[in-house]
Design an enzyme around this catalytic site. Structure first.
Site, PDB file in Angstrom:
ATOM      1  N   TYR A   1       0.684  -1.146   0.060  1.00  0.00           N
ATOM      2  CA  TYR A   1       0.003  -0.052  -0.017  1.00  0.00           C
ATOM      3  C   TYR A   1       0.954   1.183   0.080  1.00  0.00           C
ATOM      4  O   TYR A   1       0.618   2.232  -0.978  1.00  0.00           O
ATOM      5  CB  TYR A   1      -0.988  -0.012   1.215  1.00  0.00           C
ATOM      6  CG  TYR A   1      -1.817   1.019   1.153  1.00  0.00           C
ATOM      7  CD1 TYR A   1      -3.111   1.167   0.364  1.00  0.00           C
ATOM      8  CD2 TYR A   1      -1.916   2.157   2.362  1.00  0.00           C
ATOM      9  CE1 TYR A   1      -3.785   2.058   0.180  1.00  0.00           C
ATOM     10  CE2 TYR A   1      -2.756   3.000   2.218  1.00  0.00           C
ATOM     11  CZ  TYR A   1      -3.885   3.268   1.155  1.00  0.00           C
ATOM     12  OH  TYR A   1      -4.755   4.341   1.172  1.00  0.00           O
TER      13      TYR A   1
ATOM     14  N   GLU B   1     -12.600   4.546   3.442  1.00  0.00           N
ATOM     15  CA  GLU B   1     -12.265   5.746   4.636  1.00  0.00           C
ATOM     16  C   GLU B   1     -13.273   5.799   5.486  1.00  0.00           C
ATOM     17  O   GLU B   1     -13.055   6.170   6.767  1.00  0.00           O
ATOM     18  CB  GLU B   1     -11.949   6.980   3.878  1.00  0.00           C
ATOM     19  CG  GLU B   1     -10.551   7.066   3.067  1.00  0.00           C
ATOM     20  CD  GLU B   1      -9.473   6.744   4.015  1.00  0.00           C
ATOM     21  OE1 GLU B   1      -9.400   7.182   5.094  1.00  0.00           O
ATOM     22  OE2 GLU B   1      -8.318   6.484   3.320  1.00  0.00           O
TER      23      GLU B   1
ATOM     24  N   TRP C   1      -6.489   1.594  10.256  1.00  0.00           N
ATOM     25  CA  TRP C   1      -6.377   1.389   8.544  1.00  0.00           C
ATOM     26  C   TRP C   1      -6.113   0.316   8.330  1.00  0.00           C
ATOM     27  O   TRP C   1      -6.447  -0.474   7.316  1.00  0.00           O
ATOM     28  CB  TRP C   1      -5.620   2.614   7.897  1.00  0.00           C
ATOM     29  CG  TRP C   1      -5.622   2.368   6.549  1.00  0.00           C
ATOM     30  CD1 TRP C   1      -4.679   2.043   5.775  1.00  0.00           C
ATOM     31  CD2 TRP C   1      -6.669   2.451   5.618  1.00  0.00           C
ATOM     32  NE1 TRP C   1      -4.764   1.880   4.301  1.00  0.00           N
ATOM     33  CE2 TRP C   1      -5.982   2.124   4.343  1.00  0.00           C
ATOM     34  CE3 TRP C   1      -7.890   2.604   5.544  1.00  0.00           C
ATOM     35  CZ2 TRP C   1      -6.643   1.901   3.205  1.00  0.00           C
ATOM     36  CZ3 TRP C   1      -8.769   2.527   4.546  1.00  0.00           C
ATOM     37  CH2 TRP C   1      -8.160   2.242   3.123  1.00  0.00           C
TER      38      TRP C   1
END
Length: 223
Positions: free
Chosen positions: A41, A63, A71
Site C-alpha cells: 500500500y 475511509e 486502517w
C-alpha cells in the site's frame, strides 16, 4: 494512519532516521516507517493520483469504514469488502435494500457496522448524482486539490503528528455533507485526499515521495 518506528540496523544513522519517522527497507530504500506494516500500500498506492471513478468511490467507502478504526484492519479486509460490495460499482450498490443489508451484516469478512453499511449505500446514491452534476466523481473531488502555496514547506514527522485535516478537506467535507453524503467529516476527508493523491504526504526523505510527486506533476487533472 499512525507512524510507528520499525527496528533497523545501522547505529546512529538508524536513530536519526527513526527520529524523522523513516526506516530503511531490506533492499536499502528509505521509507515512511509505516511501510513496514503495509509495504504494498505504501509503495504502490498511497499518495499516487486516482482519477478512476470506481476506485475513487471504493476509497471513499473504505475511509468511511476506517473512521474510528485501524486502517491496517480495513486494508487487510479490502478484498472482502470488494467482494461484498460487488467491486464498489456504485450504480449497483445504490440499488441495495434490506436483503443486501442483511447479507452484509452477516458477512464476517467485513466490518459489520450497520450505520457504515447504510452510509456506503447512501453515498453510492449520492455518487450517481454527483457524477451527473460534475461529469465524473474525479472532476469534482480534484477541485479541492490545494495549490503548492497552500501546502507545507516540509512534510516532516511533526507535520504528520500534528495535522489531521486542512482548509481544503474541511471545504470538501462541508460540500459533501451539503449533498447528503455521510461519514465524510474533515479528518476523513483529509485522509481521503492523501489516499487519492490530492496531497502527497510521504515524509521528506521517503523514496516514494519523489515518485508520487512525479506522477502528480504529469497528471492531466480531470475536469
Amino acid at each position: 494512519m499512525s507512524l510507528q518506528n520499525g527496528s533497523e540496523r545501522g547505529g546512529e544513522s538508524a536513530v536519526d532516521r527513526a527520529e524523522q519517522g523513516l526506516i530503511t527497507t531490506a533492499d536499502g530504500r528509505p521509507c515512511c516507517a509505516w511501510q513496514a506494516q503495509m509495504p504494498d500500500y505504501h509503495d504502490h498506492e498511497w499518495g499516487r493520483p486516482v482519477v478512476d471513478d470506481r476506485l475513487l468511490f471504493e476509497k471513499v467507502c473504505l475511509e468511511g469504514f476506517h473512521s474510528g478504526m485501524s486502517w491496517q484492519l480495513i486494508y487487510n479486509k479490502r478484498d472482502n469488502f470488494r467482494r461484498a460490495f460487488e467491486g464498489f460499482n456504485f450504480h449497483r450498490v445504490a440499488a441495495y435494500g434490506e436483503p443486501e443489508v442483511a447479507r452484509l451484516l452477516a458477512d464476517s469478512g467485513i466490518v459489520r457496522n450497520r450505520a457504515k453499511i447504510l452510509s456506503a449505500i447512501n453515498n453510492a446514491q449520492r455518487a450517481i448524482e454527483l457524477q451527473e452534476e460534475a461529469g465524473s466523481l474525479a472532476a469534482w473531488f480534484w477541485q479541492f486539490e490545494p495549490t503548492a502555496q497552500q501546502r507545507p514547506a516540509s512534510v516532516d514527522l511533526h507535520y504528520w503528528q500534528q495535522v489531521k485535516t486542512s482548509p481544503q478537506a474541511e471545504a470538501m467535507s462541508k460540500a459533501l455533507k451539503k449533498r447528503g453524503w455521510s461519514w465524510v467529516g474533515p479528518v476523513t476527508a483529509y485522509s481521503l485526499m492523501q489516499a487519492l493523491g490530492l496531497v502527497n504526504d510521504h515524509l521528506d526523505g521517503c523514496c516514494r515521495r519523489v515518485e508520487c510527486e512525479a506522477e502528480r506533476s504529469q497528471l492531466m487533472r480531470p475536469g
